[in-house]
Scaffold this motif. Structure first.
Motif, PDB file in Angstrom:
ATOM      1  N   ALA A 198       0.843  -1.209   0.000  1.00  0.00           N
ATOM      2  CA  ALA A 198       0.000   0.000   0.000  1.00  0.00           C
ATOM      3  C   ALA A 198       0.877   1.257   0.000  1.00  0.00           C
ATOM      4  O   ALA A 198       0.605   2.220  -0.730  1.00  0.00           O
ATOM      5  CB  ALA A 198      -0.937  -0.013   1.204  1.00  0.00           C
ATOM      6  N   LEU A 226       2.391   1.825  -3.403  1.00  0.00           N
ATOM      7  CA  LEU A 226       1.427   2.429  -4.330  1.00  0.00           C
ATOM      8  C   LEU A 226       1.313   3.925  -4.080  1.00  0.00           C
ATOM      9  O   LEU A 226       1.263   4.728  -5.014  1.00  0.00           O
ATOM     10  CB  LEU A 226       0.045   1.764  -4.176  1.00  0.00           C
ATOM     11  N   LEU A 271       2.089   7.135  -6.577  1.00  0.00           N
ATOM     12  CA  LEU A 271       1.122   8.210  -6.852  1.00  0.00           C
ATOM     13  C   LEU A 271       1.707   9.574  -6.510  1.00  0.00           C
ATOM     14  O   LEU A 271       1.484  10.550  -7.231  1.00  0.00           O
ATOM     15  CB  LEU A 271      -0.182   7.973  -6.071  1.00  0.00           C
ATOM     16  N   TYR A 324     -13.713   8.400 -16.582  1.00  0.00           N
ATOM     17  CA  TYR A 324     -13.812   7.361 -15.537  1.00  0.00           C
ATOM     18  C   TYR A 324     -12.615   7.414 -14.569  1.00  0.00           C
ATOM     19  O   TYR A 324     -12.416   6.508 -13.768  1.00  0.00           O
ATOM     20  CB  TYR A 324     -13.983   5.962 -16.153  1.00  0.00           C
ATOM     21  N   PHE A 362     -10.899   3.547  -6.601  1.00  0.00           N
ATOM     22  CA  PHE A 362     -10.338   2.197  -6.533  1.00  0.00           C
ATOM     23  C   PHE A 362      -8.957   2.238  -5.875  1.00  0.00           C
ATOM     24  O   PHE A 362      -8.681   1.469  -4.945  1.00  0.00           O
ATOM     25  CB  PHE A 362     -10.252   1.608  -7.947  1.00  0.00           C
ATOM     26  N   LEU A 363      -8.103   3.169  -6.344  1.00  0.00           N
ATOM     27  CA  LEU A 363      -6.755   3.278  -5.784  1.00  0.00           C
ATOM     28  C   LEU A 363      -6.805   3.634  -4.298  1.00  0.00           C
ATOM     29  O   LEU A 363      -6.056   3.086  -3.487  1.00  0.00           O
ATOM     30  CB  LEU A 363      -5.938   4.321  -6.559  1.00  0.00           C
ATOM     31  N   ILE A 389      -7.688   0.451  -2.336  1.00  0.00           N
ATOM     32  CA  ILE A 389      -6.653  -0.591  -2.202  1.00  0.00           C
ATOM     33  C   ILE A 389      -5.418  -0.076  -1.464  1.00  0.00           C
ATOM     34  O   ILE A 389      -4.505  -0.848  -1.198  1.00  0.00           O
ATOM     35  CB  ILE A 389      -6.257  -1.243  -3.555  1.00  0.00           C
ATOM     36  N   ILE A 390      -5.389   1.222  -1.139  1.00  0.00           N
ATOM     37  CA  ILE A 390      -4.298   1.737  -0.299  1.00  0.00           C
ATOM     38  C   ILE A 390      -4.773   1.871   1.147  1.00  0.00           C
ATOM     39  O   ILE A 390      -4.185   1.305   2.066  1.00  0.00           O
ATOM     40  CB  ILE A 390      -3.775   3.100  -0.822  1.00  0.00           C
ATOM     41  N   LEU A 395      -4.460  12.045  -4.459  1.00  0.00           N
ATOM     42  CA  LEU A 395      -5.377  11.603  -5.519  1.00  0.00           C
ATOM     43  C   LEU A 395      -6.360  12.688  -5.940  1.00  0.00           C
ATOM     44  O   LEU A 395      -6.595  12.887  -7.131  1.00  0.00           O
ATOM     45  CB  LEU A 395      -6.160  10.368  -5.052  1.00  0.00           C
TER      46      LEU A 395
END
Lengths: 134, 126
Positions: free
Chosen positions: A47, A50, A54, B63, B70-71, B74-75, B121
């Protein structure tokens, strides 16, 4: 002994078994339990990886490409292979436990576990197609 | 010590997040890690899938919001899963001094990293 200091608050002197913190190496099933718990460390590391990707993405192409080069290096792929094994072990133990928790009439624990695997295969194939073809 | 009591009082919340994160880790992470950590870096599937240009175009597409949610899922949730499990394991290992501050470190860490994920994000990558 320190325990005697508690004799006023404790009505009886209870026998306290000394538990060394290597207790989980004494028996195979305990060690497997500890490996299952350890899998969560790799879940957390993935995690965080990731999130690092990002963050790099938000800082522009140059930084993102240099971070991607690190993730593409041999030792990083090897580390991900180890992490993948632990995450697969997490998956296997999780589905086994799901069976024990939700496996009530008319479903047996085994059937619940099998259902989990079927959903897992479908999810994996769909995600694979979305990520690679989408 | 008041803060630690409050954290422990939220046990049902930590347990639920543990369960949700465990589900996501079991169903989604095996294929996700295999692709992003092994298959794409090894060149088994197109390495361009993770290129800067493609990532940015996916995230800015109509989208993109779904990909971002989603990201985030899952984080963040797997982090809460790990936080709860690591905390309970430290308790089992009986490392006294660590036991008392572990709820603060683990859940606090998961909260901080989740907030960073949201900022990256939904603000920096928007």
């Amino acid at each position: 002994m320190k325990h005697t200091d508690n004799s006023i608050t404790e009505p009886t002197k209870t026998y306290r078994r000394i538990m060394p913190n290597t207790w989980w190496l004494k028996k195979g099933s305990y060690t497997l339990f500890m490996l299952r718990e350890l899998s969560s460390v790799f879940v957390a590391i993935y995690a965080i990886f990731l999130l690092i990707r990002l963050c790099a993405l938000s800082q522009g192409a140059e930084i993102y490409n240099s971070k991607t080069a690190i993730f593409n290096s041999g030792w990083m792929i090897a580390l991900h292979a180890v992490m993948w094994v632990f995450i697969m072990y997490h998956m296997i133990t999780w589905f086994k436990i799901s069976g024990r928790i939700f496996g009530k009439k008319p479903l047996s624990p085994g059937l619940v576990t099998i259902a989990n695997y079927i959903v897992w295969v479908v999810v994996s194939v769909v995600l694979f197609l979305i990520i690679t073809k989408g | 010590m008041g803060l630690l009591k409050k954290i422990n009082a939220l046990e049902p919340l930590w347990w639920s997040l543990f369960g949700l994160g465990g589900m996501i880790a079991a169903f989604i992470l095996p294929v996700h890690l295999f692709l992003h950590g092994i298959a794409i870096p090894m060149g088994w599937v197109s390495p361009d899938l993770l290129s800067y240009e493609r990532m940015m175009s996916v995230l800015s597409s109509p989208y993109g919001i779904i990909v971002k949610l989603f990201l985030f899922s899952i984080i963040s949730f797997p982090l809460f899963h790990a936080a709860h499990r690591i905390r309970l394991t430290i308790e089992d290992l009986r490392i006294g001094w660590l036991n008392t501050i572990m709820p603060l470190i683990s859940y606090g860490g998961a909260i901080v990293l989740s907030v960073i994920t949201i900022v990256v994000l939904f603000y920096k990558l928007s």
